[in-house]
Design a protein around this motif. Structure first.
Motif, PDB file in Angstrom:
ATOM      1  N   UNK A  26     -36.125 -42.640   3.119  1.00  0.00           N
ATOM      2  CA  UNK A  26     -34.564 -42.430   3.602  1.00  0.00           C
ATOM      3  C   UNK A  26     -34.259 -41.186   3.376  1.00  0.00           C
ATOM      4  N   UNK A  27     -34.950 -40.268   3.064  1.00  0.00           N
ATOM      5  CA  UNK A  27     -34.490 -38.876   2.960  1.00  0.00           C
ATOM      6  C   UNK A  27     -34.736 -38.286   4.087  1.00  0.00           C
ATOM      7  N   UNK A  28     -34.529 -36.642   4.060  1.00  0.00           N
ATOM      8  CA  UNK A  28     -34.581 -35.899   5.006  1.00  0.00           C
ATOM      9  C   UNK A  28     -35.632 -34.534   4.974  1.00  0.00           C
ATOM     10  N   UNK A  29     -36.553 -34.483   5.678  1.00  0.00           N
ATOM     11  CA  UNK A  29     -37.705 -33.259   5.767  1.00  0.00           C
ATOM     12  C   UNK A  29     -36.869 -32.022   6.697  1.00  0.00           C
ATOM     13  N   UNK A  30     -36.929 -31.025   5.822  1.00  0.00           N
ATOM     14  CA  UNK A  30     -36.310 -29.681   6.396  1.00  0.00           C
ATOM     15  C   UNK A  30     -37.453 -28.834   6.434  1.00  0.00           C
ATOM     16  N   UNK A  31     -37.354 -28.038   7.834  1.00  0.00           N
ATOM     17  CA  UNK A  31     -38.276 -26.878   7.960  1.00  0.00           C
ATOM     18  C   UNK A  31     -37.678 -25.617   7.527  1.00  0.00           C
ATOM     19  N   UNK A  32     -38.155 -24.684   6.628  1.00  0.00           N
ATOM     20  CA  UNK A  32     -37.422 -23.520   6.237  1.00  0.00           C
ATOM     21  C   UNK A  32     -38.467 -22.434   6.529  1.00  0.00           C
ATOM     22  N   UNK A  33     -37.962 -21.211   6.695  1.00  0.00           N
ATOM     23  CA  UNK A  33     -38.544 -20.077   6.811  1.00  0.00           C
ATOM     24  C   UNK A  33     -38.160 -19.261   5.813  1.00  0.00           C
ATOM     25  N   UNK A  34     -39.120 -18.383   5.200  1.00  0.00           N
ATOM     26  CA  UNK A  34     -38.577 -17.521   4.186  1.00  0.00           C
ATOM     27  C   UNK A  34     -38.571 -15.997   4.452  1.00  0.00           C
ATOM     28  N   UNK A  35     -37.781 -15.254   4.593  1.00  0.00           N
ATOM     29  CA  UNK A  35     -37.713 -13.984   5.181  1.00  0.00           C
ATOM     30  C   UNK A  35     -38.434 -13.104   3.909  1.00  0.00           C
ATOM     31  N   UNK A  36     -38.737 -11.671   4.496  1.00  0.00           N
ATOM     32  CA  UNK A  36     -39.338 -10.929   3.526  1.00  0.00           C
ATOM     33  C   UNK A  36     -38.481 -10.535   2.311  1.00  0.00           C
ATOM     34  N   UNK A  37     -37.170 -10.591   2.346  1.00  0.00           N
ATOM     35  CA  UNK A  37     -36.279  -9.962   1.415  1.00  0.00           C
ATOM     36  C   UNK A  37     -35.927 -11.377   0.443  1.00  0.00           C
ATOM     37  N   UNK A  38     -36.726 -12.552   0.716  1.00  0.00           N
ATOM     38  CA  UNK A  38     -36.555 -13.542  -0.336  1.00  0.00           C
ATOM     39  C   UNK A  38     -35.499 -14.582   0.405  1.00  0.00           C
ATOM     40  N   UNK A  39     -34.851 -14.203   1.089  1.00  0.00           N
ATOM     41  CA  UNK A  39     -33.686 -15.185   1.683  1.00  0.00           C
ATOM     42  C   UNK A  39     -34.354 -16.178   2.660  1.00  0.00           C
ATOM     43  N   UNK A  40     -33.738 -17.362   2.832  1.00  0.00           N
ATOM     44  CA  UNK A  40     -34.536 -18.365   3.513  1.00  0.00           C
ATOM     45  C   UNK A  40     -33.372 -19.015   4.495  1.00  0.00           C
ATOM     46  N   UNK A  41     -33.839 -19.600   5.473  1.00  0.00           N
ATOM     47  CA  UNK A  41     -32.898 -20.208   6.503  1.00  0.00           C
ATOM     48  C   UNK A  41     -33.681 -21.496   7.075  1.00  0.00           C
ATOM     49  N   UNK A  42     -32.976 -22.548   7.141  1.00  0.00           N
ATOM     50  CA  UNK A  42     -33.369 -23.844   7.638  1.00  0.00           C
ATOM     51  C   UNK A  42     -33.330 -23.764   9.156  1.00  0.00           C
ATOM     52  N   UNK A  43     -34.079 -24.363   9.832  1.00  0.00           N
ATOM     53  CA  UNK A  43     -34.113 -24.093  11.432  1.00  0.00           C
ATOM     54  C   UNK A  43     -34.484 -25.564  12.025  1.00  0.00           C
TER      55      UNK A  43
END
Length: 74
Positions: free
Chosen positions: A37-54
């Motif tokens: 019942x959960x969610x799978x999230x695709x995330x990309x990590x930037x070179x500066x360490x920040x990440x964003x879910x897309x």
């Protein structure tokens, strides 16, 4: 249930070096989260360490399409 986060950079790395066991393990864990019942999230990590879910998956059909697309390039 918590989201299961897949780091797309790692998936791409595993594709390049053909690390199929790591891909299999990641996708099996993700599938268990979806079945529970959960969610799978695709995330990309930037070179500066920040990440964003897309992208995210809440059903097995969409997730399986993504998984097949990843394995298609091996």
């Amino acid at each position: 249930m918590e989201d299961y986060i897949i780091n797309v950079g790692k998936v791409e790395e595993w594709q390049m070096i053909r690390d199929i066991p790591s891909l299999d393990e990641t996708f099996q864990r993700a599938k268990r989260v979806l079945v529970g019942g959960g969610t799978v999230v695709l995330e990309r990590v930037q070179g500066d360490g920040t990440s964003y879910r897309f992208d995210e998956f809440t059903n097995l059909e969409d997730f399986e399409a993504y998984r097949r697309n990843v394995y298609k390039y091996l």
